[in-house]
Design an enzyme around this catalytic site. Structure first.
Site, PDB file in Angstrom:
ATOM      1  N   ASN A  47      86.259  46.146  65.077  1.00  0.00           N
ATOM      2  CA  ASN A  47      87.324  46.578  65.932  1.00  0.00           C
ATOM      3  C   ASN A  47      86.946  47.888  66.459  1.00  0.00           C
ATOM      4  O   ASN A  47      87.858  48.695  67.166  1.00  0.00           O
ATOM      5  CB  ASN A  47      88.746  46.904  64.999  1.00  0.00           C
ATOM      6  CG  ASN A  47      89.064  45.709  64.289  1.00  0.00           C
ATOM      7  OD1 ASN A  47      89.197  44.781  64.967  1.00  0.00           O
ATOM      8  ND2 ASN A  47      89.512  45.902  63.124  1.00  0.00           N
ATOM      9  N   HIS A 133     101.390  42.224  61.496  1.00  0.00           N
ATOM     10  CA  HIS A 133     100.526  42.835  60.591  1.00  0.00           C
ATOM     11  C   HIS A 133     101.207  42.882  59.025  1.00  0.00           C
ATOM     12  O   HIS A 133     102.357  43.210  58.948  1.00  0.00           O
ATOM     13  CB  HIS A 133      99.764  44.033  60.952  1.00  0.00           C
ATOM     14  CG  HIS A 133      98.857  44.244  60.154  1.00  0.00           C
ATOM     15  ND1 HIS A 133      98.535  45.173  59.008  1.00  0.00           N
ATOM     16  CD2 HIS A 133      97.381  43.830  60.546  1.00  0.00           C
ATOM     17  CE1 HIS A 133      97.352  45.380  58.674  1.00  0.00           C
ATOM     18  NE2 HIS A 133      96.585  44.384  59.497  1.00  0.00           N
ATOM     19  N   SER A 180      96.928  41.127  66.419  1.00  0.00           N
ATOM     20  CA  SER A 180      95.622  41.464  65.832  1.00  0.00           C
ATOM     21  C   SER A 180      94.756  40.088  65.558  1.00  0.00           C
ATOM     22  O   SER A 180      93.506  40.227  65.656  1.00  0.00           O
ATOM     23  CB  SER A 180      95.798  42.387  64.338  1.00  0.00           C
ATOM     24  OG  SER A 180      96.576  41.534  63.597  1.00  0.00           O
ATOM     25  N   ASP A 205     103.471  48.514  67.115  1.00  0.00           N
ATOM     26  CA  ASP A 205     102.143  49.146  66.600  1.00  0.00           C
ATOM     27  C   ASP A 205     101.123  48.738  67.555  1.00  0.00           C
ATOM     28  O   ASP A 205     101.071  47.598  68.146  1.00  0.00           O
ATOM     29  CB  ASP A 205     102.151  48.003  65.450  1.00  0.00           C
ATOM     30  CG  ASP A 205     100.808  48.105  64.548  1.00  0.00           C
ATOM     31  OD1 ASP A 205      99.685  48.545  65.425  1.00  0.00           O
ATOM     32  OD2 ASP A 205     100.834  47.900  63.469  1.00  0.00           O
TER      33      ASP A 205
HETATM   34  C1  LIG Z   1      94.413  47.276  61.345  1.00  0.00           C
HETATM   35  C2  LIG Z   1      96.043  47.119  61.574  1.00  0.00           C
HETATM   36  C3  LIG Z   1      96.774  48.157  60.746  1.00  0.00           C
HETATM   37  C4  LIG Z   1      96.346  48.560  59.414  1.00  0.00           C
HETATM   38  O1  LIG Z   1      95.651  49.870  59.872  1.00  0.00           O
HETATM   39  P1  LIG Z   1      94.332  50.673  59.061  1.00  0.00           P
HETATM   40  O2  LIG Z   1      94.195  51.895  59.550  1.00  0.00           O
HETATM   41  O3  LIG Z   1      93.211  49.630  59.043  1.00  0.00           O
HETATM   42  O4  LIG Z   1      95.217  50.739  57.670  1.00  0.00           O
HETATM   43  C5  LIG Z   1      97.825  48.211  60.832  1.00  0.00           C
HETATM   44  N1  LIG Z   1      98.829  47.465  62.010  1.00  0.00           N
HETATM   45  C6  LIG Z   1      97.808  46.592  62.685  1.00  0.00           C
HETATM   46  C7  LIG Z   1      98.511  45.535  63.818  1.00  0.00           C
HETATM   47  C8  LIG Z   1      96.519  46.321  62.675  1.00  0.00           C
HETATM   48  O5  LIG Z   1      95.760  45.793  63.131  1.00  0.00           O
END
Ligand SMILES: *Cc1c(COP(=O)(O)O)cnc(C)c1O
Length: 386
Positions: A47, A133, A180, A205
């Site tokens: 990512n 997520h 994601s 998010d």
């Molecule tokens: C990766 C991700 C998270 C978590 O983030 P981290 O910093 O890896 O714990 C939360 N929400 C979404 C949509 C993600 O893709």
């Protein structure tokens, strides 16, 4: 409790067992995995979209903070772990997101697991996209609020549910701007219209959107011009920003409230100085260098073009995350293995991360990939898809 051996064997048989594979060496979009005969793989599962994790500006910023403050922050923010650096980072994030204030968290998982329960409780309602997520889902469950899940990206369904169930308490709508696992995009403008009509709070998010979309890298929220309509703009530093940790931006009141109520913020050690410094450098860099973003989008367009000209007919979506549907878990694992033999590392994403029968190979494009890398990957991929 289940019998552990039985459970593990069952998972192994149906191709659902998760296993760890240490990376021996990584750099420039290439990986050397343990037990892979010293063969380098092209990494299509990272990512680190803008290739900032290896950017000299971030590395220097982290090194300077490391030399000045040491490795750990020593305490939570509300104790003695609160550095001016954290505040500088939060100001930069607030500005990037077009909000008054921001707050950082240890990770995106911690942010979602802390923010949602701070805002709503068992008297309230949450409307959550079905493909949100796991960290959002867990935050919803922790809150004890009544959880109403709407069909993925289906605002008509959301509207029906709001009409039927909204009531008079607090209601939170929570979505991702770029999903994601599917790489598709939420229609945020229409969503803001709905949230205003029904008097809800809206949380977005932007884990996969910040840095990649928006004129300044402020995400889809910036690109769609909806920062005022989004009450909580959450995102992470661990993806396009090449660092680690997470944030939420909002108005001053919400942020002050979260400082007092978000348990994953209160009861957890502050982000290490070097990490905060790298994140700050990244936020500044994505604003100053839109060329980083343009470069990435050119690569995305190029790769999708290769697949389409090669005869791949399905929709490849609007983002850097490209899902190649293959059906069953075992098919996804087989195809991932075939790709690995060709020097391509792409993750097989399987249930329970995605719904049954929709296992897929997830390709993510990053600035590390050269034209030759993308061509090689597209050729290998076209050979194994129907
Ligand atoms: C990766 C991700 C998270 C978590 O983030 P981290 O910093 O890896 O714990 C939360 N929400 C979404 C949509 C993600 O893709």
């Amino acid at each position: 409790m289940v019998d552990l051996k039985d459970w593990l064997n069952q998972q192994r048989e149906k191709g659902g067992l998760r296993t760890l594979r240490p990376v021996i060496h990584r750099g420039k979009g290439r990986l050397l995995l343990a037990g892979n005969d010293d063969r380098e793989l092209l990494d299509f599962s990272s990512n680190d979209y803008l290739a900032l994790a290896e950017h000299p500006t971030l590395i220097t910023a982290a090194q300077e903070a490391l030399n000045r403050f040491g490795t750990g922050s020593g305490a939570s923010r509300l104790m003695s772990g609160d550095l001016a650096l954290h505040h500088a980072l939060e100001e930069a994030v607030a500005q990037l997101k077009g909000k008054e204030a921001a707050l950082t968290f240890g990770s995106g998982y911690m942010a979602n697991a802390g923010i949602i329960p701070a805002l709503v409780d068992r008297h309230d309602l949450i409307f959550s996209d079905r493909l949100n997520h796991a960290s959002i889902h867990d935050g919803c469950r922790l809150s004890g609020a009544r959880l109403v899940r709407f069909r993925h990206n289906d605002l008509n369904h959301l509207e029906e549910l709001l009409t039927e169930k909204r009531g008079t308490g607090t209601a939170l709508i929570v979505v991702e701007s770029i999903y994601s696992m599917d790489g598709d995009r939420c229609p945020l403008r229409e969503l803001v219209g709905l949230k205003e009509r029904f008097g809800c709070l809206l949380m977005v998010d932007e884990a996969h959107a910040t840095g990649v979309f928006g004129a300044n890298g402020g995400g889809v929220i910036e690109e769609d011009g909806v920062s005022d309509g989004v009450d909580l703009a959450m995102g992470t530093f661990g993806k396009a920003l090449g660092s680690y940790g997470a944030y939420v931006a909002g108005n001053r009141e919400i942020i002050e409230y979260l400082i007092n109520r978000a348990r994953s913020f209160i009861f957890s050690t502050a982000l290490p100085p070097a990490v905060a410094a790298a994140s700050l450098a990244a936020v500044q860099l994505i604003r100053q260098e839109p060329a980083l973003r343009q470069d990435l989008h050119e690569k995305i367009t190029y790769f999708k073009g290769l697949l389409h000209t090669g005869g791949y007919g399905a929709d490849l979506g609007p983002s850097q995350i490209i899902p190649i549907q293959v059906g069953e878990s075992s098919a996804a694992l087989n195809k991932a293995d075939l790709l690995r033999e060709q020097g391509i590392f792409a993750t097989a994403v399987r249930p329970p991360t995605v719904p049954q029968g929709t296992a897929r190979l997830r390709f993510s494009i990053t600035r590390h990939h050269s034209t030759a890398d993308l061509t090689k990957a597209a050729k290998a991929l076209l050979k194994i898809v129907d």
